[in-house]
Design a protein around this motif. Sequence first.
Motif, short mmCIF file in Angstrom:
data_model
loop_
_atom_site.label_atom_id
_atom_site.label_comp_id
_atom_site.label_asym_id
_atom_site.label_seq_id
_atom_site.Cartn_x
_atom_site.Cartn_y
_atom_site.Cartn_z
N ARG A 1 1.45 3.78 5.72
CA ARG A 1 0.44 2.74 5.72
C ARG A 1 -0.07 2.38 7.12
O ARG A 1 -1.25 2.41 7.39
N VAL B 1 -5.00 5.67 5.18
CA VAL B 1 -6.22 5.16 4.54
C VAL B 1 -7.46 5.72 5.22
O VAL B 1 -8.46 6.03 4.55
N ARG C 1 -7.89 9.33 4.07
CA ARG C 1 -8.32 9.42 2.67
C ARG C 1 -9.78 9.02 2.50
O ARG C 1 -10.50 9.61 1.67
N THR D 1 -12.00 6.67 -3.30
CA THR D 1 -10.81 6.66 -2.46
C THR D 1 -9.65 5.97 -3.16
O THR D 1 -8.51 6.46 -3.16
N HIS E 1 -5.82 6.42 -2.73
CA HIS E 1 -5.22 5.25 -2.03
C HIS E 1 -5.24 4.02 -2.95
O HIS E 1 -6.14 3.17 -2.83
N ILE F 1 -9.58 -0.74 1.89
CA ILE F 1 -10.32 0.52 2.02
C ILE F 1 -11.71 0.27 2.60
O ILE F 1 -12.16 0.98 3.51
N THR G 1 -11.55 -0.51 6.24
CA THR G 1 -11.37 0.74 7.01
C THR G 1 -12.70 1.45 7.18
O THR G 1 -13.03 1.92 8.27
#
Length: 776
Positions: free
Chosen positions: A36, A48, A51, A77, A82, A89, A92
């Motif tokens: 993580r 993350v 992905r 995703t 994830h 997400i 990110t």
Amino acid sequence: MIEMETIMAEQIVKTEYSELMQKSYIDYSMSVITARALPDARDGLKPVQRRVLYAMDQLGLNYDKPHRKSARIVGDTMGKYHPHGDSSIYETLVVLEQDFKKGMALVDGHGNFGSIEGDGAAAMRYTEAKLKKFTQDVYLADLDKDVVDFIPNFDETEKEPEVLPVRVPNLLINGAEGIAVGMTTNIPTHNLGEVVDACCAYMDDENITTEGLMEYVIGPDFPTGGLVVNKSELPAIYESGTGKIKLRGKVVFEPAAKKSERDKLVITEIPYTMIGANIGKFLSDVIDLVETKKTSDIVDISNESSKEGIRIVLELKRNADVEKLKNMLYKKTKLEDTFGVNMLAIVDGKPETLGLKSIIKHHIDFQYQLATRKYNTLLARERDNKEIQEGLIKACDIIDLIIEILRGCKNRSQAKDCLVNGNVKDINFKSETSRKAASGLHFTERQASAILELRLYRLIGLEILELQKQYEQTLKKIAEYEKILGSRTAMKNVIKKDLQAIKKEYALPRKTVIEDAKAAVFEEEKVKEQEVVFIMDRFGYSKTIDIAAYERNMEAVHNENKYIFKCMNTDKIYIFTDNGNLHQIKVMDLPFTKFRDKGVPIDNVGNYDSSGENIVFLSAAGNITGCKLLFVTKQGMMKLVDTSEFEASKKTVAATKLADGDSIAAILKTDATVEVYSRFNYDGSMAEDEVIESSQNVVVRTENGVFLKFPLTEIPQKKKNAVGVRGIKLVKDDTVDDVYLIGNTEDVSTEYCGKTIDLGRMKLAHRDTKGTKVRV
């Protein structure tokens, strides 16, 4: 029933609880650390991030294609790779797009993706995104060449890459930040061109030192620019992987162009740590410096920042001391800050703190692995092509025989069997010569399939020449790939060539200046001590005013305000509340204004919260020095506390100890000259040799109208963390409502339910008695 109990008993596993908790916590910690929070040293990406980029690649969101809704990217995703919530997400995805946070942004956003000043991005349903060309070329290329391992996703319905085949040290270029369990990572961003040069230098000499690498990577390169002012400390930081980088914003002096204008200090670049809410904090800090009169050189401040860049303008008064003002900004605001470096990443499944050389080493080792797998795959493909091309060339030379075989066969498998094994059984030929020639054929399975799928237009003369040319190119590629795989030097040259091509196309000029600057020195001018008047109205708005202004407006001051007293501007304000807290506020933190100017809510200055507690007593510390305060609670507990007990550096301390459900009813200042006994006999009576006559008496009034008057000397002096002694015996459901301190000869009266009570003529009793109820 007995058998069932026996079976259940046999399934019980006894274990030490502490061992189980330790193992479970370690498992949880390692899961957070590796899956993580921390980036992998190979591709420099957290799971993350990896992905999100892979999901975008699978959606076909190439740089030359239209943008796609962010919600679709987040959904793919989360659903495939994830399963940890859409907000993390999307956050990110937003950060990967923000070029003011990343050295090289990896996502091309369309819509509101937030700002450098801390404005949040729009909801994912409103924004769109796609990959940048840089990301496709450098982060996702060669995924189809078996260069990295693919692993099952969380539910084993999809495959995802273990790492991405990133061709540059992303750990350095884009940095990293993450909080795991018991450890954090914080890696600054660096210049792409410099990092590429350092990688090439390392490949040329693997024994190169950190100092040698720093001839290429001279220090961090933050997207916000600014200055790194401790250059001499950088070698130690890059050697160990930990340390503190001192950052400053770039300040430019702009002299006035006209007489009507003012000189300006313009902040054009900010420290990387200031992005977000800290820009607003900086503006607020500058305003505080002006309001608290720590500087009078600034007459106006404005934020003129735009998409073109940062521009914070400070207008100066004439003949302002610019250097002194710069130093004050560095010392008193976030314009100078530190970036704590902790270059922690996952290496072989374990967290490890890496220096500059270690990061480059791990990256280059990864590049050799990628190149080896890539060229093995390409070599295998070219060998397959060579086999097929040789078959087709041979087939073109005997095309008449092959056509005769095909015309004489009943099905595809019969024709293929003839081409591979020379089996001519049950095939009709025009002549025995053809049959004999066909029986000698020995094509491979792959060649036979290619011949059977050959289109007639490929028999054109030019097409046959093109096939010959392709065959020659294939032979060259095979020789090239074999040379690369057979020589580490050749592979090194290929990797260096790729890196140089990336640098040439994508590298940007350095933004951050690296230097050794003098430490900012700023000595605050000593505040001129003077007496002021503190005033606070019933709404909690407070300020200080000049003594002369108070005397001119004395009647209005007392009519409009709840608390008024004189104090020194270097003093502190003590706020005692009903829940037993003492809040301290510096008088200098309050605005010194004109009488009619509005003050500030006292909640905004200190820790006092008017919504959760009520002020019982408020005074300047200097006004009660040497005094003793009488504390009285709702449940009738009393004590005297010397004010020296409240001297503390913290803004909020406990002023007293309260029993459950109790609160402070009143706090009164006693005469400074009064001395009270502090020793008792075992029966609770006063020790005769300690009794000192006091000039004050205490009168307690309860909610039900019970009055009790007794000498102040009967209340003992205690520490602030003591509960005290009982002052009055209360009947059930009755509480102390008010307390009075009166002299022996004072004529003081109060009203209760419309009846005037003369406190001076009230009969003197003793503490801890029931008192007298006033009949209404």
